[in-house]
Structures are given as C-alpha cells and as structure tokens.
Motif scaffolding. Structure first.
Motif, short mmCIF file in Angstrom:
data_model
loop_
_atom_site.label_atom_id
_atom_site.label_comp_id
_atom_site.label_asym_id
_atom_site.label_seq_id
_atom_site.Cartn_x
_atom_site.Cartn_y
_atom_site.Cartn_z
N LYS A 173 0.67 -1.09 0.15
CA LYS A 173 -0.17 -0.08 0.01
C LYS A 173 0.95 1.27 0.07
O LYS A 173 0.40 2.31 0.11
CB LYS A 173 -0.90 -0.03 1.04
N GLY A 174 2.14 1.25 -0.09
CA GLY A 174 2.98 2.34 -0.16
C GLY A 174 3.81 2.13 1.24
O GLY A 174 4.32 1.24 1.67
N LEU A 175 4.53 3.31 1.59
CA LEU A 175 5.45 3.27 2.74
C LEU A 175 4.88 3.60 3.93
O LEU A 175 3.72 4.24 4.11
CB LEU A 175 6.53 4.25 2.35
N THR A 176 5.44 2.86 5.13
CA THR A 176 4.88 3.22 6.44
C THR A 176 5.99 3.54 7.43
O THR A 176 6.91 2.74 7.39
CB THR A 176 4.02 2.06 7.16
N LYS A 177 5.81 4.58 8.01
CA LYS A 177 6.89 5.01 9.10
C LYS A 177 6.62 4.22 10.18
O LYS A 177 5.63 4.09 10.58
CB LYS A 177 6.67 6.54 9.40
N THR A 178 7.75 3.82 10.98
CA THR A 178 7.34 3.09 12.22
C THR A 178 8.28 3.81 13.37
O THR A 178 9.06 4.57 13.11
CB THR A 178 8.10 1.55 12.12
N SER A 179 7.68 3.52 14.54
CA SER A 179 8.57 4.17 15.87
C SER A 179 8.13 2.76 16.81
O SER A 179 7.09 1.98 16.69
CB SER A 179 8.02 5.16 16.11
N TRP A 180 8.86 2.76 17.82
CA TRP A 180 8.62 1.80 18.77
C TRP A 180 7.13 1.85 19.45
O TRP A 180 6.44 0.97 19.90
CB TRP A 180 9.66 1.79 19.85
N ARG A 181 6.71 3.07 19.57
CA ARG A 181 5.42 3.41 20.20
C ARG A 181 4.24 2.57 18.95
O ARG A 181 3.37 2.01 19.58
CB ARG A 181 4.91 4.82 20.18
N ILE A 182 4.44 2.72 17.67
CA ILE A 182 3.44 1.99 16.79
C ILE A 182 3.67 0.65 16.82
O ILE A 182 2.74 -0.27 16.97
CB ILE A 182 3.83 2.63 15.44
N LEU A 183 5.03 0.31 16.82
CA LEU A 183 5.35 -1.17 16.58
C LEU A 183 4.80 -2.02 18.06
O LEU A 183 4.50 -3.16 17.72
CB LEU A 183 6.93 -1.57 16.57
N LEU A 184 4.96 -1.59 19.17
CA LEU A 184 4.38 -2.12 20.38
C LEU A 184 3.01 -2.37 20.24
O LEU A 184 2.66 -3.47 20.84
CB LEU A 184 4.92 -0.95 21.49
N LYS A 185 2.34 -1.83 19.70
CA LYS A 185 0.97 -2.08 19.55
C LYS A 185 0.44 -2.91 18.35
O LYS A 185 -0.82 -3.22 18.46
CB LYS A 185 -0.03 -0.73 19.43
N MET A 186 1.29 -3.13 17.54
CA MET A 186 0.83 -3.91 16.24
C MET A 186 0.70 -5.48 16.58
O MET A 186 1.32 -6.13 17.66
CB MET A 186 2.13 -3.78 15.25
N PRO A 187 -0.11 -6.23 15.66
CA PRO A 187 -0.20 -7.70 16.20
C PRO A 187 0.92 -8.43 15.56
O PRO A 187 1.84 -7.93 14.90
CB PRO A 187 -1.46 -8.15 15.34
N ARG A 188 0.99 -9.75 16.33
CA ARG A 188 2.40 -10.43 15.95
C ARG A 188 1.86 -11.79 15.27
O ARG A 188 0.84 -12.17 15.63
CB ARG A 188 3.10 -10.72 17.21
N ASP A 189 2.96 -12.27 14.46
CA ASP A 189 2.86 -13.66 13.89
C ASP A 189 3.09 -14.83 14.95
O ASP A 189 3.40 -14.36 16.07
CB ASP A 189 3.39 -13.65 12.75
N GLN A 190 3.27 -15.90 14.56
CA GLN A 190 3.54 -17.27 15.67
C GLN A 190 4.89 -16.98 16.00
O GLN A 190 5.21 -17.59 16.95
CB GLN A 190 3.24 -18.62 14.74
N GLN A 191 5.77 -16.46 14.99
CA GLN A 191 7.27 -16.11 15.55
C GLN A 191 7.47 -15.15 16.27
O GLN A 191 8.63 -14.77 16.55
CB GLN A 191 7.88 -16.38 14.35
N ASN A 192 6.39 -14.26 16.58
CA ASN A 192 6.59 -13.06 17.37
C ASN A 192 6.70 -11.69 16.59
O ASN A 192 7.29 -10.94 17.31
CB ASN A 192 7.23 -13.41 18.77
#
Length: 166
Positions: free
Chosen positions: A143-162
């Motif tokens: 869908k394009g580029l996405t900026k990340t930060s630890w605040r965003i990453l901390l809330k995102m869902p995880r896969d089976q490998q975490n």
C-alpha cells in the motif's frame, strides 16, 4: 559474509533479511582492504533489552541505552549494530580508519550504503549518538511506505514467530 552475520540476519524481521544481506554484500565489496562488516547485534528480546537498560542504572557500568524493553527498534528485528572485522579476527569500532586506503574511512563507506537503502544511522542522532547502530524506520508495503516507531510497533499484532505483522 561471515557465519555470525548470517545467523544474526536470519533472526531479523523477515521483511528486512534480504535487504540486510544486500547491504552487507555491498559493504564487503566496497571495503577492498583488510576490513569486512559484521553484525554484532540484531533482534533483541525484551528481556535482553531490560538487562542493557539496567547497565549504569541498577548494575554497574556506563549507560549503553536509553531504551527500555519495547522501546528499541532491535526488539522488532528492524535494527542492527555493526563492527568491522579486521583480517577476520579483530573487531573494530574505529570510525576513522581507512583499511583499504581509498581516502574514505571504511566505517563511513558502510554508513553511506546503509543510508542508500533507507536505514537511519545512530551516529546522526542529536543526543546519545550510537555509531554502530542502524535501523529501518520506513517499511515498504504493497500500500506504500509506512513510518514506524517503537510506540507504533509495540501496539501492532504479531505472527506465530512473534514478528510484527505489517
């Protein structure tokens, strides 16, 4: 690329593994002298992060990070720390040595290559400069580029490998 580096790449987030392999390949090709790049740190668990954060605060030593568990891009497999391996034996964090005598410090040859691939360098930080550190803050998605930060990453869902699901 040495075995240690390859093992550490395999633990990074799947989205960046091939790109990091390409960066290391380009660095090793640019460094025509005695130095080659090694990844000294990649994915770091929350527990490992807490132990590092405690240094200089709870345990003795000089502070090595300002990031608590979950606050480091390493915790998501989207950051690496490097050193230069001299003659395959000695680790070096010398940022000014020009082992291949091309009039450019080997460290900065690698900094430029990481930057070309869109990685942020800890040496550019205003405070608490972290010269061995590189992190991927912009993730290319369908869908394009996405900026990340630890605040965003901390809330995102995880896969089976975490790993974070983008």
């Amino acid at each position: 690329m040495d075995k240690v580096t390859l093992e550490r790449i395999q633990k990074l987030h799947p989205l960046v593994r091939d790109e990091v392999k390409q960066i290391i390949k380009e660095c090793d090709e640019a460094l025509t002298g005695r130095a080659k790049i090694r990844i000294t740190q990649g994915l770091r668990s929350f527990e490992e992060q807490e132990k590092l954060y405690a240094i200089g605060r709870i345990t003795s030593g000089k502070k090595v990070t300002n990031a608590k568990a979950g606050q480091s891009i390493h915790n998501y497999g989207l950051a690496v720390d490097i050193c230069l391996m001299i003659d395959g034996k000695t680790a070096s964090w010398d940022t000014v040595k020009d082992w291949d005598n091309d009039k450019v410090a080997d460290w900065y040859e690698c900094v430029k290559i990481f930057a070309k691939h869109g990685w942020d360098w800890g040496g550019n930080w205003k405070t608490f400069k972290d010269l061995p550190h590189f992190e991927k803050k912009t993730i290319p998605l369908k869908k394009g580029l996405t900026k990340t930060s630890w605040r965003i990453l901390l809330k995102m869902p995880r896969d089976q490998q975490n790993y974070v699901i983008f």
